[in-house]
Motif scaffolding. Structure first.
Motif, PDB file in Angstrom:
ATOM      1  N   ASN A 759     -56.704 -24.722 -23.740  1.00 62.81           N
ATOM      2  CA  ASN A 759     -56.176 -23.328 -24.247  1.00 62.81           C
ATOM      3  C   ASN A 759     -56.767 -23.374 -25.679  1.00 62.81           C
ATOM      4  O   ASN A 759     -56.650 -24.303 -26.512  1.00 62.81           O
ATOM      5  CB  ASN A 759     -54.677 -23.449 -24.391  1.00 62.81           C
ATOM      6  CG  ASN A 759     -53.874 -23.254 -23.072  1.00 62.81           C
ATOM      7  OD1 ASN A 759     -53.926 -22.282 -22.487  1.00 62.81           O
ATOM      8  ND2 ASN A 759     -53.543 -24.471 -22.426  1.00 62.81           N
ATOM      9  N   THR A 760     -57.228 -22.258 -26.095  1.00 63.03           N
ATOM     10  CA  THR A 760     -57.252 -21.946 -27.513  1.00 63.03           C
ATOM     11  C   THR A 760     -56.836 -20.745 -27.987  1.00 63.03           C
ATOM     12  O   THR A 760     -56.390 -19.918 -27.250  1.00 63.03           O
ATOM     13  CB  THR A 760     -59.093 -21.572 -27.568  1.00 63.03           C
ATOM     14  OG1 THR A 760     -59.663 -20.729 -26.801  1.00 63.03           O
ATOM     15  CG2 THR A 760     -59.912 -22.842 -27.319  1.00 63.03           C
ATOM     16  N   ILE A 761     -56.798 -20.609 -29.166  1.00 66.32           N
ATOM     17  CA  ILE A 761     -55.954 -19.392 -29.836  1.00 66.32           C
ATOM     18  C   ILE A 761     -57.381 -18.453 -30.347  1.00 66.32           C
ATOM     19  O   ILE A 761     -58.231 -19.072 -31.162  1.00 66.32           O
ATOM     20  CB  ILE A 761     -55.354 -19.674 -31.291  1.00 66.32           C
ATOM     21  CG1 ILE A 761     -54.201 -20.358 -30.492  1.00 66.32           C
ATOM     22  CG2 ILE A 761     -54.877 -18.423 -31.909  1.00 66.32           C
ATOM     23  CD1 ILE A 761     -53.166 -20.899 -31.592  1.00 66.32           C
ATOM     24  N   THR A 762     -57.454 -17.324 -30.028  1.00 60.07           N
ATOM     25  CA  THR A 762     -58.678 -16.551 -30.020  1.00 60.07           C
ATOM     26  C   THR A 762     -58.439 -15.497 -31.337  1.00 60.07           C
ATOM     27  O   THR A 762     -59.467 -14.801 -31.824  1.00 60.07           O
ATOM     28  CB  THR A 762     -59.178 -15.747 -29.065  1.00 60.07           C
ATOM     29  OG1 THR A 762     -58.111 -15.020 -28.355  1.00 60.07           O
ATOM     30  CG2 THR A 762     -59.782 -17.035 -27.856  1.00 60.07           C
ATOM     31  N   GLY A 763     -57.280 -15.357 -31.570  1.00 58.91           N
ATOM     32  CA  GLY A 763     -57.358 -14.227 -32.767  1.00 58.91           C
ATOM     33  C   GLY A 763     -55.573 -14.571 -33.173  1.00 58.91           C
ATOM     34  O   GLY A 763     -54.689 -15.037 -32.563  1.00 58.91           O
ATOM     35  N   THR A 764     -55.177 -14.174 -34.428  1.00 53.12           N
ATOM     36  CA  THR A 764     -53.841 -14.023 -34.778  1.00 53.12           C
ATOM     37  C   THR A 764     -53.515 -12.631 -35.405  1.00 53.12           C
ATOM     38  O   THR A 764     -54.676 -11.791 -35.891  1.00 53.12           O
ATOM     39  CB  THR A 764     -53.731 -14.762 -35.864  1.00 53.12           C
ATOM     40  OG1 THR A 764     -54.508 -14.642 -37.141  1.00 53.12           O
ATOM     41  CG2 THR A 764     -53.838 -16.501 -35.466  1.00 53.12           C
ATOM     42  N   HIS A 765     -52.371 -12.044 -35.384  1.00 51.45           N
ATOM     43  CA  HIS A 765     -52.091 -10.696 -35.826  1.00 51.45           C
ATOM     44  C   HIS A 765     -50.844 -10.717 -36.822  1.00 51.45           C
ATOM     45  O   HIS A 765     -49.820 -10.714 -36.510  1.00 51.45           O
ATOM     46  CB  HIS A 765     -51.611  -9.895 -34.598  1.00 51.45           C
ATOM     47  CG  HIS A 765     -52.623  -9.580 -33.381  1.00 51.45           C
ATOM     48  ND1 HIS A 765     -53.517  -8.959 -33.423  1.00 51.45           N
ATOM     49  CD2 HIS A 765     -52.137 -10.479 -32.295  1.00 51.45           C
ATOM     50  CE1 HIS A 765     -54.186  -9.199 -32.360  1.00 51.45           C
ATOM     51  NE2 HIS A 765     -53.403  -9.977 -31.531  1.00 51.45           N
ATOM     52  N   VAL A 766     -51.647 -10.992 -38.147  1.00 44.09           N
ATOM     53  CA  VAL A 766     -50.597 -11.308 -39.198  1.00 44.09           C
ATOM     54  C   VAL A 766     -50.309  -9.893 -39.985  1.00 44.09           C
ATOM     55  O   VAL A 766     -51.474  -9.117 -40.270  1.00 44.09           O
ATOM     56  CB  VAL A 766     -51.271 -12.335 -40.339  1.00 44.09           C
ATOM     57  CG1 VAL A 766     -50.152 -12.313 -41.378  1.00 44.09           C
ATOM     58  CG2 VAL A 766     -51.748 -13.581 -39.720  1.00 44.09           C
ATOM     59  N   PRO A 767     -49.091  -9.505 -40.143  1.00 42.44           N
ATOM     60  CA  PRO A 767     -48.541  -8.198 -40.822  1.00 42.44           C
ATOM     61  C   PRO A 767     -49.297  -8.066 -42.166  1.00 42.44           C
ATOM     62  O   PRO A 767     -49.408  -9.040 -42.822  1.00 42.44           O
ATOM     63  CB  PRO A 767     -47.069  -8.058 -40.742  1.00 42.44           C
ATOM     64  CG  PRO A 767     -46.827  -9.076 -39.685  1.00 42.44           C
ATOM     65  CD  PRO A 767     -47.740 -10.345 -39.661  1.00 42.44           C
ATOM     66  N   ALA A 768     -49.839  -6.957 -42.456  1.00 44.54           N
ATOM     67  CA  ALA A 768     -50.242  -6.778 -43.850  1.00 44.54           C
ATOM     68  C   ALA A 768     -49.619  -7.315 -45.061  1.00 44.54           C
ATOM     69  O   ALA A 768     -50.025  -7.866 -45.895  1.00 44.54           O
ATOM     70  CB  ALA A 768     -50.830  -5.207 -44.070  1.00 44.54           C
ATOM     71  N   ALA A 769     -48.260  -7.160 -44.906  1.00 42.54           N
ATOM     72  CA  ALA A 769     -47.277  -7.418 -45.815  1.00 42.54           C
ATOM     73  C   ALA A 769     -47.368  -8.980 -46.067  1.00 42.54           C
ATOM     74  O   ALA A 769     -46.968  -9.675 -47.189  1.00 42.54           O
ATOM     75  CB  ALA A 769     -45.799  -7.030 -45.721  1.00 42.54           C
ATOM     76  N   LEU A 770     -47.853  -9.922 -44.916  1.00 45.77           N
ATOM     77  CA  LEU A 770     -47.833 -11.219 -45.116  1.00 45.77           C
ATOM     78  C   LEU A 770     -49.169 -11.986 -45.280  1.00 45.77           C
ATOM     79  O   LEU A 770     -49.367 -13.116 -44.996  1.00 45.77           O
ATOM     80  CB  LEU A 770     -47.242 -11.739 -43.942  1.00 45.77           C
ATOM     81  CG  LEU A 770     -45.567 -11.477 -43.789  1.00 45.77           C
ATOM     82  CD1 LEU A 770     -45.023 -11.898 -42.292  1.00 45.77           C
ATOM     83  CD2 LEU A 770     -44.912 -11.912 -45.005  1.00 45.77           C
ATOM     84  N   LYS A 771     -50.238 -11.225 -45.661  1.00 50.11           N
ATOM     85  CA  LYS A 771     -51.692 -11.562 -45.667  1.00 50.11           C
ATOM     86  C   LYS A 771     -51.518 -12.822 -46.883  1.00 50.11           C
ATOM     87  O   LYS A 771     -50.859 -12.643 -47.755  1.00 50.11           O
ATOM     88  CB  LYS A 771     -52.546 -10.769 -46.155  1.00 50.11           C
ATOM     89  CG  LYS A 771     -52.862  -9.662 -45.171  1.00 50.11           C
ATOM     90  CD  LYS A 771     -53.642 -10.092 -43.933  1.00 50.11           C
ATOM     91  CE  LYS A 771     -53.954  -8.912 -42.833  1.00 50.11           C
ATOM     92  NZ  LYS A 771     -54.622  -9.545 -41.803  1.00 50.11           N
ATOM     93  N   GLY A 772     -51.927 -13.881 -46.511  1.00 50.68           N
ATOM     94  CA  GLY A 772     -51.846 -15.099 -47.292  1.00 50.68           C
ATOM     95  C   GLY A 772     -51.135 -16.163 -47.077  1.00 50.68           C
ATOM     96  O   GLY A 772     -51.006 -17.207 -47.516  1.00 50.68           O
ATOM     97  N   GLN A 773     -50.330 -15.835 -45.935  1.00 51.37           N
ATOM     98  CA  GLN A 773     -49.224 -16.711 -45.448  1.00 51.37           C
ATOM     99  C   GLN A 773     -49.220 -17.064 -44.018  1.00 51.37           C
ATOM    100  O   GLN A 773     -48.507 -17.158 -43.227  1.00 51.37           O
ATOM    101  CB  GLN A 773     -47.759 -16.067 -45.868  1.00 51.37           C
ATOM    102  CG  GLN A 773     -47.202 -15.863 -47.053  1.00 51.37           C
ATOM    103  CD  GLN A 773     -45.800 -15.771 -47.373  1.00 51.37           C
ATOM    104  OE1 GLN A 773     -45.340 -16.745 -46.765  1.00 51.37           O
ATOM    105  NE2 GLN A 773     -45.420 -14.656 -47.878  1.00 51.37           N
TER     106      GLN A 773
END
Length: 900
Positions: A759-773
């Protein structure tokens, strides 16, 4: 004796309407089977085969068929024919090469070697007699390489309902059917950092194993065929239909350390109904499993409050030696030892009772059949929370527990289901109308604990509320086989209407309220005393958590299987579903199988799938005690995506997961007693629903004031949410091989299964307001649970040898390495692969079988945790791979008795 007496009376009365038949019972190698039971239906007239396999039986005029059964073989049903001589061939129950499977195809007559997708078939009756395992999850854990389930410790509800998955995907990406009908999931959200974190699974252990004939595991995406949740595959549980047979099994056992004591009683009985071949099969099962203790001395401060400074361990005090000496002096003064303050770590105590039934009533016209099945399971569990040591005054009431306390989280779980249906032949079409109702209710009680904010007035027992999930599914299915289209066409279509209902019930006030809070008069509250509120270890659900939500789902599907030629099979399915709360989903599947020769088939499939966010994931909210990112105990909150906290942090509403599934493989049967299948697979999932990390702290574990100011007034130190946070890819290969041979009184069976899964993680969907976290949004801890939380390699080799009345099972299961991460204070630890050996010996004196043996004969454990991952030495082992049971020894007596 009763059977012989009945036969004698029938013979001397010379009934004109009776028919006397003769026959011979043989195994697949044409060897005689002695002592086989032959029972006519519905009269119940019976006989037993002799040493040379021959038998004589008188059939009454109303008898339509007779049933032949023998321990170690599949039950065989023979229709009555005009001639009076029968040759019966019984197949070994250890292998199901030619058994017709029900899952993955709506066409009759497909065996597991001739399907377009990989399917495993496990005979539960034989496993239940010989295997050391005693519940359904563990039975599958040790026979199916692609199946994973291990017991958890100190994980609230997940201690009482074991999460289970296949191919390393989530428990909620596996659909469970019973007799082909959708089984409801539990009401529990796994949220304590276990495998399947944030998921909602199905409680397989709520179904008594003694009610089950076999289990079919479809290892392929099947959303187009069966709907949401079938991204990873499908488990179909086929209930027993046998009649005039009494099955009784009694098992006792314990671990090599003298704990984990087990007592289990299984009862199953079937009887014929009416004159058309109807039946009623009923099951009762009860078990008791005691707790296990796998604790060790830890490095936590026991008594010394002067150096605590908001930390719990000697590691952080100004003078560790002085703090430890203070504790040692207090222990000596009180006549106690450090062992008295170890945490209770291990399997929970479980009491489990189940009943199940399976009913069929064919109508006299031969075209209609009423059927029903279902059951009730009650489970009472006792799990253990974190020990509260006397060093922490904020969580204790010294007048009640002067030396601290070990709280327990007790479960009361009710699981109910019932299916009713009517099958009807409409010309050459087969119609099936059914309704399935399932409900899972989980109530919590917390004992041996306090609400510290109440001080001397605190009770020590709390009703903490609970959750419940109800699902009602109505299906209408129609199918027909066209033998004049190419080499055969099976066409099926249908509709489904489903209602989901989810609720959280609040606990009693003292279980969740903090009475030490002071109103500041400006809409905020403070806690000058610092005393914790709610029942320690498991605060109850508050009125703010209480919720009652429902939704509906309407789906239609079409399914076709075309034998283009006698060698080439094409299968296709489409499905359209509409959810009242999030919209419409479409899925399709195309698969094919080609017979290159009579011994070699190639097969492949492509499909897209979906999984709707569960009501639990949309509406679950809770504040509980957990280890916070700053390595202290505090209140961790779960908030809904529609909450003000979620909106303030930019967390979006949930949407469906989508998937693409690819598989390619072959099956071969170079000899009648040898077969092998190899299947590769690739599953890509977009917008996979996961739990976020704990907002309120930075990646180094320091509080973030801006977020703390939002969540602290809600009684939480950290906040978590569900989110369509990641995309994943799963790639792997399954290998299954079976070999059996019979020579005279000697029998040998070998079964090899291997699963390689990455299993691998191919992408993440971080909300714009939480960039950097990003590391908070989806922490390394949760990431590694997906990628390396289950063994990348799991292999099973089972060897069974039988001689006359003796049988020996030797099984080795290799659990490959897994990893855990205790970010931000721990480290990535690789737990090396281990081999677990099972051994059992059976002796059969018909109709009784005696079995003794051991699970994990060599007492193998996962690697000990490194100190930084052990919470200062509390957790000696992580609950990974084979779990922390160690050697388990058992004895079992099984009765399999024809009753007429």
């Amino acid at each position: 004796m009763i059977r012989y007496l009945i036969l004698f009376l029938l013979l001397i009365t010379g009934s004109a309407s009776a028919q006397r038949i003769t026959g011979k019972v043989l195994d697949s190698n044409n060897k005689p089977v002695a002592g086989a039971s032959i029972v006519a239906s519905p009269s119940g007239n019976g006989a037993t085969s002799k040493e040379d396999g021959t038998f004589e039986l008188t059939l009454a005029d109303q008898d339509k068929h007779f049933i032949v059964s023998s321990i170690g073989f599949e039950t065989y049903t023979q229709l009555r024919k005009t001639s009076g001589d029968y040759n019966i061939i019984l197949q070994s129950s250890l292998h199901n090469l030619n058994e017709v499977v029900l899952v993955g195809s709506r066409s009759s007559g497909r065996t597991r070697l001739n399907t377009v997708a990989p399917i495993d078939v496990f005979n539960i009756s034989s496993l239940q007699t010989q295997s050391p395992q005693n519940d359904l999850n563990q039975l599958l854990q040790y026979v199916s390489p692609s199946f994973n389930s291990n017991r958890q410790s100190s994980s609230d509800g997940s201690e009482h309902i074991d999460p289970a998955s296949i191919r390393g995907l989530g428990p909620d990406q596996l659909l469970v059917l019973v007799n082909g009908k959708r089984r409801h999931t539990t009401s529990l959200v796994n949220n304590q950092g276990t495998v399947g974190n944030g998921s909602v699974g199905t409680d397989l252990n709520a179904i008594p194993a003694s009610a089950i004939k076999r289990i079919e595991v479809l290892r392929d995406g099947a959303s187009a065929q069966y709907g949401s949740d079938a991204i990873a595959g499908v488990i179909n549980i086929v209930l027993k239909q046998n009649t005039h047979q009494l099955f009784v099994s009694a098992t006792g056992g314990a671990t090599s350390r003298g704990d984990g004591g087990l007592g289990q009683l299984n009862l199953n009985y079937g009887t014929g109904l009416g004159k058309q071949g109807g039946y009623l099969n009923i099951t009762a099962e009860g078990s008791y499993r005691d707790k296990t203790t796998r604790a060790q001395n830890n490095n936590l401060i026991i008594f010394d409050q002067s150096s605590l400074n908001n930390y719990f361990a000697y590691d952080f005090t100004d003078d560790p030696a002085a703090s430890r000496k203070y504790d040692d002096d207090m222990l000596k003064q009180k006549g106690l030892k450090r062992n008295d303050f170890n945490f209770q770590i291990g399997d929970a105590k479980i009491k489990n009772g189940s009943t199940f039934f399976n009913l069929s009533l064919p109508f006299k016209n031969g075209k209609s059949e009423f059927y029903s099945f279902g059951g009730y399971n009650y489970r009472q569990g006792e799990g253990f929370g974190f020990r509260r040591l006397p060093s922490d005054a904020t969580v204790n009431v010294y007048s009640i527990y002067p030396d601290g306390f070990q709280p327990t989280t007790d479960s009361r779980i009710h699981d109910r289901s019932i299916v009713v249906g009517l099958k009807q032949k409409l010309g050459r079409w087969n119609a099936d109308l059914s309704n399935t109702l399932g409900d899972n209710r989980f109530d919590y009680q917390v004992d041996h604990t306090v609400n510290a904010s109440l001080q001397d007035a605190s009770p020590t027992h709390f009703k903490a509320g609970g959750h419940e999930f109800l699902q009602n599914t109505t299906n209408f299915d129609v199918s027909r086989y066209f033998d004049n289209v190419a080499a055969g066409l099976n066409l099926a279509f249908g509709a489904e209407f489903r209602l989901d209902d989810y609720r959280i019930r609040a606990g009693e006030e003292a279980s969740w309220k903090n009475y030490a809070l002071v109103d500041n008069g400006d809409g905020t509250f403070s806690n000058p005393s610092g005393l914790a509120g709610g029942s320690q270890s498991f605060p109850g659900f508050s009125p703010d958590n209480a919720i009652h939500k429902s939704r509906s789902n309407t789906g239609i599907y079409a399914d076709a299987e075309l034998d283009v030629t006698s060698k080439w099979l094409i299968s296709g399915a489409t499905r359209l579903e509409n959810y009242s709360d999030f919209g419409t989903a479409f899925s399709g599947k195309l698969a094919t199988r080609y017979k290159i020769s009579h011994i070699f088939n190639v097969r492949g499939a492509f499909s897209n799938g979906f999984r709707a966010p569960s009501l639990h994931q949309q509406y679950f909210s809770y504040i509980s005690t957990d280890i916070l990112p700053d390595n202290t105990l505090g209140q961790s909150g779960f908030f809904t995506n529609g909450s003000p906290v979620a909106k303030a942090l930019g967390i979006p509403e949930l949407k469906q997961e989508t998937s693409l599934n690819y598989s390619l493989g072959f099956t071969a049967q170079p000899a009648k007693n040898f077969n092998v299948s190899v299947d590769g697979y690739l599953t890509e999932i977009k917008n996979r629903i996961v739990l976020t990390g704990s907002f309120g702290y930075d990646p180094e574990g320091n509080p973030v004031d801006a977020i703390q100011n939002i969540i602290n007034p809600l009684g939480a130190n950290s906040a978590r949410f569900f989110s369509n946070g990641v995309d994943t890819r799963t790639v792997g290969i399954d290998v299954v091989a079976d070999y059996n041979i019979q020579s005279g009184a000697h029998g040998f069976d070998a079964s090899l299964g291997l699963n390689y899964n990455k299993n691998t993680i191919t992408g993440t969907h971080v909300p714009a307001a939480l960039k950097g976290q990003e590391q908070i949004f989806f922490s390394p801890n949760d990431s590694i649970l997906i990628t390396e939380g289950t063994p990348r390699i799991k292999a099973n080799l089972s060897l069974t040898y039988s001689y006359k009345k003796f049988s020996v099972l030797l099984r080795n299961v290799y659990f490959g390495e897994v990893s855990r991460n205790s970010f931000p204070f721990g480290e990535v630890q690789i737990h090396k692969g281990k081999v677990v050996t099972d051994l059992s010996l059976s002796y059969n004196i018909k109709p009784v079988t005696f079995t003794i043996g051991a699970n994990n004969l060599l007492d193998v454990f996962p690697d000990k945790q490194v100190y930084d991952n052990s919470y200062f030495g509390v957790f000696k082992y992580a609950s990974v791979q084979m779990g922390t049971l160690g050697s388990f020894y058992f004895a079992r007596v099984t009765l399999n008795l024809p009753t007429r």
